[in-house]
Structure formats: structure tokens, C-alpha cells
Design a protein around this motif. Structure first.
Motif, short mmCIF file in Angstrom:
data_model
loop_
_atom_site.label_atom_id
_atom_site.label_comp_id
_atom_site.label_asym_id
_atom_site.label_seq_id
_atom_site.Cartn_x
_atom_site.Cartn_y
_atom_site.Cartn_z
N THR A 161 0.82 -1.22 0.00
CA THR A 161 0.00 0.00 0.00
C THR A 161 0.85 1.26 0.00
O THR A 161 0.31 2.37 0.04
N SER B 185 -4.50 -4.30 -9.19
CA SER B 185 -5.56 -4.68 -8.27
C SER B 185 -5.03 -5.85 -7.45
O SER B 185 -4.65 -6.87 -8.02
N CYS C 259 -1.99 1.00 -7.39
CA CYS C 259 -3.32 0.53 -6.99
C CYS C 259 -4.32 1.68 -7.02
O CYS C 259 -5.47 1.51 -7.46
N ASP C 260 -3.90 2.85 -6.54
CA ASP C 260 -4.79 4.02 -6.55
C ASP C 260 -5.19 4.41 -7.97
O ASP C 260 -6.31 4.86 -8.22
N LYS C 261 -4.26 4.24 -8.92
CA LYS C 261 -4.54 4.57 -10.33
C LYS C 261 -5.32 3.48 -11.05
O LYS C 261 -5.75 3.68 -12.19
N GLY C 262 -5.48 2.33 -10.42
CA GLY C 262 -6.18 1.23 -11.08
C GLY C 262 -5.30 0.40 -12.00
O GLY C 262 -5.81 -0.47 -12.71
N GLY D 95 1.49 1.26 -4.03
CA GLY D 95 0.29 1.92 -3.54
C GLY D 95 -0.29 2.89 -4.57
O GLY D 95 -1.51 2.94 -4.78
N LYS D 96 0.58 3.66 -5.22
CA LYS D 96 0.13 4.60 -6.24
C LYS D 96 -0.47 3.86 -7.44
O LYS D 96 -1.47 4.30 -8.02
#
Length: 246
Positions: A18, A32, A26-29, A23-24
């Protein structure tokens, strides 16, 4: 890319997956990540996932049923997928493997604990990897290492592709030495060629120093390396220089 991790200790992944680039991503998609506790698939009231080995021996062995049920319940959406078992008996993980796996749409990592897996679990995985010739308490740390190595090769995770194409191992060699400001630190100066602005000379110096570092520290990487004529000449020059310094 979708990444699924099968572990008895999902809390171990909360920090590493994370933070920073992962983490970034994952935040951007771009990524996953799902962590599945396969203890949830145990059938008895005590949620046992292991038992004593047939034939005797030390320790406990992971039973096939909880893990296989978890794998089947979280089957990949894509045919471009791979289920990876983390094991000291697996193929040594390399940068070339990371490049191959980064092109998958779905990856699953199976992390074990205790003395090992029931052998029949291997029928439900596609590949088996180790991150080194040593034994850890489980597959969680190897999974984190592999995920970090693979994820940074996915387009969009690192802004500039050249940032990782010059990394150690990506081109088969260790990376050349890097310098930044100040120019002189406690009498240790940046090599003059890097300040020259002469791009061809800088590139040649970087290639030569990458060969020097690889020859000195990891000569095994040079076995089978596809040398160009220039690289052969540079390596010979390195060896001549180092021989004269002995």
C-alpha cells in the motif's frame, strides 16, 4: 494487472503493498491486489489447514483441501494468468522471469508455512519459484519481492521506461556507478567524463563500468552473455587495467 495472494497471514501485506509505487499503482487502477486467507476454507471448527505427514517426519504439512478450494473460488477472469507457488524447491527467480510475468493479466501467489505442502497441491499451480538458496518462515516475503519486481515493469507504474531498463540485471549486467551533486565529496570526485557533456564518451564509460562491476562481482552473469564487438573490447580493457593494478 490483477494480483491474488493466498496466505495464512494476510496482515503481512498491508504495509508493503500500500506504500510507494505499488500503492500509487493501486490508486490509479493499474494494479488490483487481493489477499485471500485460505484458512477461511478449512472445514473443521478449529479451522485446521495442516496435519502430520504420512510416513512420519518433523513438523506439519499443509493440507490440499483449504488451499485448493480457495484457488478454485478465486479463479482468474483471464486466460492470460499464472498461479505461482513460492517454495525453496522452485526455479530461481530472475529479472527475465519478472519481464515475462509482467505481461500476464492475472497472477496468483501461493504462500505456504510449516514444513511444506501436500505434494498434490502442485497439480493446481502453473509454476514454482524461489528467491534464493535459503529457507524462510513462509512464502509471504518471497511473494512481496516478486510482486515488487514484476509490478514496476508494468506500463504506468514507473513514469519513464528507461528508469528500469538501465537497472542491474535488466540488460544482463550489473548497473554502472551513479553520481550526483556535489561534484567533490570529501575528496571523492565525480569522474570527469560524466561532466564532459560528450554523450558518446559517457555511454562508453557507462558500458565499460557496467562490465567492470559485473566481472568483479558477478562473473557468472557473463557466461553466455551476448557480447557485441565493442563490449568484448571494453571487457578486455577492463581486465588489462585490473591486471596491471594487482
Amino acid at each position: 494487472m490483477k494480483i491474488r495472494i493466498f496466505s495464512l497471514f494476510p496482515e503481512m501485506f498491508e504495509g508493503p503493498l500500500t506504500a510507494s509505487l505499488l500503492g500509487k499503482a493501486c490508486d490509479k487502477g493499474i494494479l488490483s491486489i487481493e489477499v485471500v486467507n485460505f484458512r477461511d476454507y478449512a472445514l473443521d471448527k478449529h479451522r485446521h489447514v495442516d496435519d502430520t505427514p504420512y510416513g512420519g517426519g518433523q513438523g506439519m504439512v499443509l493440507m490440499p483441501q483449504p488451499l485448493v478450494d480457495a484457488l478454485e473460488d478465486h479463479a482468474p477472469d483471464s486466460a492470460n494468468s499464472e498461479v505461482i507457488l513460492l517454495s525453496p524447491q522452485g526455479k530461481p527467480f530472475s529479472q527475465a522471469d519478472a519481464v515475462r510475468l509482467s505481461k500476464r493479466e492475472d497472477l496468483a501467489f501461493v504462500c505456504g508455512h510449516y514444513e511444506g505442502f501436500d505434494e498434490r497441491i502442485r497439480h493446481f499451480v502453473d509454476s514454482e519459484y524461489s528467491i534464493g538458496d535459503y529457507v524462510l518462515t513462509g512464502g509471504e516475503l518471497p511473494a512481496m519481492v516478486m510482486i515488487d519486481t514484476i509490478a514496476r515493469l508494468i506500463p504506468g507504474v514507473i513514469k519513464e521506461q528507461a528508469s528500469y531498463e538501465e537497472d542491474s540485471f535488466f540488460q544482463g549486467l550489473l548497473e554502472y556507478p551513479q553520481y550526483t551533486k556535489p561534484r567533490d565529496y570529501r575528496g571523492m570526485e565525480v569522474p570527469e567524463v560524466l561532466l564532459s557533456g560528450h554523450h558518446a564518451n559517457i555511454r562508453r564509460w557507462q558500458k565499460k563500468e557496467a562490465l567492470r562491476r559485473t566481472w568483479q562481482r558477478r562473473p557468472d552473469l557473463l557466461e553466455g552473455y551476448p557480447f557485441s564487438a565493442e563490449e568484448e573490447a571494453l571487457l578486455q580493457a577492463v581486465q588489462d587495467e585490473e591486471g596491471s593494478n594487482e
